[in-house]
Each structure stands twice: as structure tokens, then as C-alpha cells.
Enzyme design. Structure first.
Site, PDB file in Angstrom:
ATOM      1  CE  LYS A  11      -3.966  -2.160   2.286  1.00 31.23           C
ATOM      2  NZ  LYS A  11      -4.856  -2.065   3.467  1.00 31.23           N
ATOM      3  CG  PHE A  59     -13.994   1.887   6.108  1.00 31.55           C
ATOM      4  CD1 PHE A  59     -13.441   1.277   4.987  1.00 31.55           C
ATOM      5  CD2 PHE A  59     -14.729   1.107   6.992  1.00 31.55           C
ATOM      6  CE1 PHE A  59     -13.620  -0.081   4.744  1.00 31.55           C
ATOM      7  CE2 PHE A  59     -14.916  -0.254   6.758  1.00 31.55           C
ATOM      8  CZ  PHE A  59     -14.354  -0.845   5.624  1.00 31.55           C
ATOM      9  NE  ARG A  87      -6.888 -13.293   5.257  1.00 31.08           N
ATOM     10  CZ  ARG A  87      -7.185 -12.007   5.051  1.00 31.08           C
ATOM     11  NH1 ARG A  87      -6.803 -11.402   3.943  1.00 31.08           N
ATOM     12  NH2 ARG A  87      -7.861 -11.329   5.944  1.00 31.08           N
ATOM     13  CB  THR A  93      -6.912  -5.615   9.920  1.00 33.93           C
ATOM     14  OG1 THR A  93      -7.329  -6.710   9.098  1.00 33.93           O
ATOM     15  CG2 THR A  93      -7.238  -4.313   9.224  1.00 33.93           C
ATOM     16  NE  ARG A 104      -2.256  -5.718   7.193  1.00 32.49           N
ATOM     17  CZ  ARG A 104      -3.328  -6.377   6.823  1.00 32.49           C
ATOM     18  NH1 ARG A 104      -3.876  -7.268   7.650  1.00 32.49           N
ATOM     19  NH2 ARG A 104      -3.878  -6.154   5.644  1.00 32.49           N
ATOM     20  CG  ASN A 114      -3.453  -2.414   6.880  1.00 32.36           C
ATOM     21  OD1 ASN A 114      -3.219  -2.276   5.685  1.00 32.36           O
ATOM     22  ND2 ASN A 114      -4.546  -2.998   7.328  1.00 32.36           N
ATOM     23  CG  HIS A 117      -5.427  -6.333  -0.258  1.00 29.45           C
ATOM     24  ND1 HIS A 117      -6.653  -6.437   0.356  1.00 29.45           N
ATOM     25  CD2 HIS A 117      -5.457  -7.182  -1.323  1.00 29.45           C
ATOM     26  CE1 HIS A 117      -7.399  -7.305  -0.329  1.00 29.45           C
ATOM     27  NE2 HIS A 117      -6.695  -7.769  -1.352  1.00 29.45           N
TER      28      HIS A 117
END
Length: 140
Positions: A11, A59, A87, A93, A104, A114, A117
Site C-alpha cells: 500500500k 470508511f 494472511r 489488520t 503489519r 497497514n 493487502h
């Protein structure tokens, strides 16, 4: 067990801080192979389509704005149990709840920013991959 593919986005909070290599190091150390990768500026339309499942959530607008605020790195990862493995590698998250050594926990700035994805299912991975990659771009 069969080899799976999953989709990843590094991100804007991570690319802005030049952390693509750090994220990739965690990915590869965990045994996931990066079989496709490109740095892009996600358009508003791409972000809205990608996150359409969240369109009714309060959001949504902020998420679209964040994801279009700077470059992202979209990736296809491959491994046995790739979806679950990635994951786990990403962590919770909320980085405050993420396990030590996860992307993260190590790199995220906040629950919103964070850093990564990852697809939540093999089926969604296939859809997400197809949104950003053609078959000849995946060279695993």
C-alpha cells in the site's frame, strides 16, 4: 497440497517510505514466491471496483482516497496454501494486534495505513489477480 496463487498489494504508506524491498523480504523469507509484480498508480475507478465489497461502509471514501494517494505495488504470490500463508505473514489488520515479525507489526503505521493487502480466499485471489494482471504477466 496444491500450489495456490494469492494477490498482494503493498500500500501507499509502505511505498512512500521505500519499504517495497522490506515487504518482499518478509514475503520471500516465508516461502512465498513473487511470480508477478508491478508498481502502479491505482485510479479512483480501480480502487472503487477493487473495494466494491466495502462501498456501503463509512470508511469507503477514505479507503479509496488512501489507495490512490501514491504508488502501490501489486503482486501475485505463489506457494502451497498461499492465501492462508500470506494472511499469516501480513498479520492482523490492526498492527497493534499483529504478531511479531509480520509485515503489519514491522512496518504498518496504523489500522488504515497497514502497508499490505492480501486476498481472503482462493476465489477472491483469482478475481483480484485478473483485475491487475494478464496471464502473460505472471511468470512463475
Amino acid at each position: 497440497m496444491a500450489i495456490e496463487r494469492t494477490f498482494s498489494i503493498i500500500k501507499p504508506d509502505a511505498t512512500r517510505r521505500n519499504l517495497t524491498g522490506a515487504v518482499n523480504a518478509v514475503i520471500e523469507t516465508a516461502g512465498l514466491r513473487i511470480v508477478a509484480q508491478k508498481r502502479i498508480l491505482m485510479t479512483k475507478a480501480q480502487a472503487e471496483t477493487f473495494y466494491a465489497v466495502h462501498s456501503a461502509r463509512p470508511f469507503f471514501g477514505d479507503l479509496v482516497s488512501f489507495m490512490t494517494s501514491g504508488p502501490v505495488v501489486v503482486q501475485v504470490l505463489e506457494a502451497e496454501n498461499a492465501v492462508a500463508k500470506y494472511r499469516e505473514v501480513m498479520g492482523a489488520t490492526n498492527p497493534a494486534n499483529a504478531a511479531e515479525g509480520t509485515i503489519r507489526k514491522l512496518l504498518a503505521e496504523s489500522i488504515e495505513a497497514n502497508s499490505a493487502h492480501g486476498s481472503d480466499s482462493v476465489e477472491n485471489a483469482a478475481v483480484e489477480i485478473a483485475q491487475f494482471f494478464s496471464g502473460n504477466e505472471i511468470v512463475g
